[in-house]
Design an enzyme around this catalytic site. Structure first.
Site, PDB file in Angstrom:
ATOM      1  N   ILE A   6     -47.136 -15.617   4.546  1.00 16.43           N
ATOM      2  CA  ILE A   6     -46.766 -14.652   5.584  1.00 16.43           C
ATOM      3  C   ILE A   6     -47.886 -14.660   6.620  1.00 16.43           C
ATOM      4  CG2 ILE A   6     -46.144 -12.266   6.076  1.00 16.43           C
ATOM      5  CD1 ILE A   6     -44.254 -13.662   4.052  1.00 16.43           C
ATOM      6  N   CYS A   7     -47.494 -14.832   7.868  1.00 15.09           N
ATOM      7  CA  CYS A   7     -48.505 -14.939   8.923  1.00 15.09           C
ATOM      8  C   CYS A   7     -48.189 -13.991  10.068  1.00 15.09           C
ATOM      9  CB  CYS A   7     -48.581 -16.367   9.431  1.00 15.09           C
ATOM     10  SG  CYS A   7     -47.037 -16.972  10.141  1.00 15.09           S
ATOM     11  N   PHE A   8     -49.092 -13.966  11.023  1.00  9.44           N
ATOM     12  CA  PHE A   8     -48.899 -13.133  12.207  1.00  9.44           C
ATOM     13  C   PHE A   8     -48.201 -13.929  13.294  1.00  9.44           C
ATOM     14  CE2 PHE A   8     -50.416 -11.356  16.275  1.00  9.44           C
ATOM     15  CZ  PHE A   8     -49.821 -10.122  16.184  1.00  9.44           C
ATOM     16  N   THR A  13     -51.416 -20.893  10.390  1.00  9.08           N
ATOM     17  CA  THR A  13     -50.755 -20.905   9.083  1.00  9.08           C
ATOM     18  C   THR A  13     -49.949 -22.181   8.890  1.00  9.08           C
ATOM     19  OG1 THR A  13     -50.674 -18.503   9.122  1.00  9.08           O
ATOM     20  CG2 THR A  13     -49.264 -19.601   7.532  1.00  9.08           C
ATOM     21  N   ALA A  38     -44.596 -12.136   9.754  1.00 12.04           N
ATOM     22  CA  ALA A  38     -44.550 -10.834   9.093  1.00 12.04           C
ATOM     23  C   ALA A  38     -43.350 -10.015   9.554  1.00 12.04           C
ATOM     24  CB  ALA A  38     -45.844 -10.075   9.345  1.00 12.04           C
TER      25      ALA A  38
END
Length: 104
Positions: A6-8, A13, A38
């Site tokens: 899960i990344c921003f 990522t 996310a």
């Protein structure tokens, strides 16, 4: 094995995912490693069964929202440390995921 990060935003990522996938392939592991944002993770994980959820340090704010999803998926969840994430060491992050799965 299905591991999601899960990344921003996704730029860094996606690089880590690539390195983790290479590490898994080099070890002969059958793994699908992918990333999602996310903001879309909850919807994405309703459609996909995963074995481990890893959250990038920049998206750690999503942990509380993701814990119920991990419980629903019956899988471990953890936040990747900033130090580990910053090295982009796919081997070590893959080891982290495998250790979580093994000890779950």
């Amino acid at each position: 094995m299905n591991i999601v990060l899960i990344c921003f935003a996704g730029m860094s990522t996606s690089m880590l995912v690539r390195k983790m996938q290479e590490a898994a392939d080099n070890r002969g592991l059958s793994a699908k490693i992918w990333a999602t944002g996310a903001t879309t993770a909850i919807d994405d994980l309703e459609e996909e069964k995963v074995d481990c959820i890893l959250i990038g340090p920049q998206a750690r704010y999503a942990l509380d929202k993701m814990i119920p999803i991990a419980e629903e998926q019956d899988c471990p969840i953890d936040v990747i440390s900033s130090d580990l994430y910053g090295t982009f060491d796919g081997e070590k992050v893959l080891d982290m995921a495998l250790d979580l799965i093994k000890s779950y």
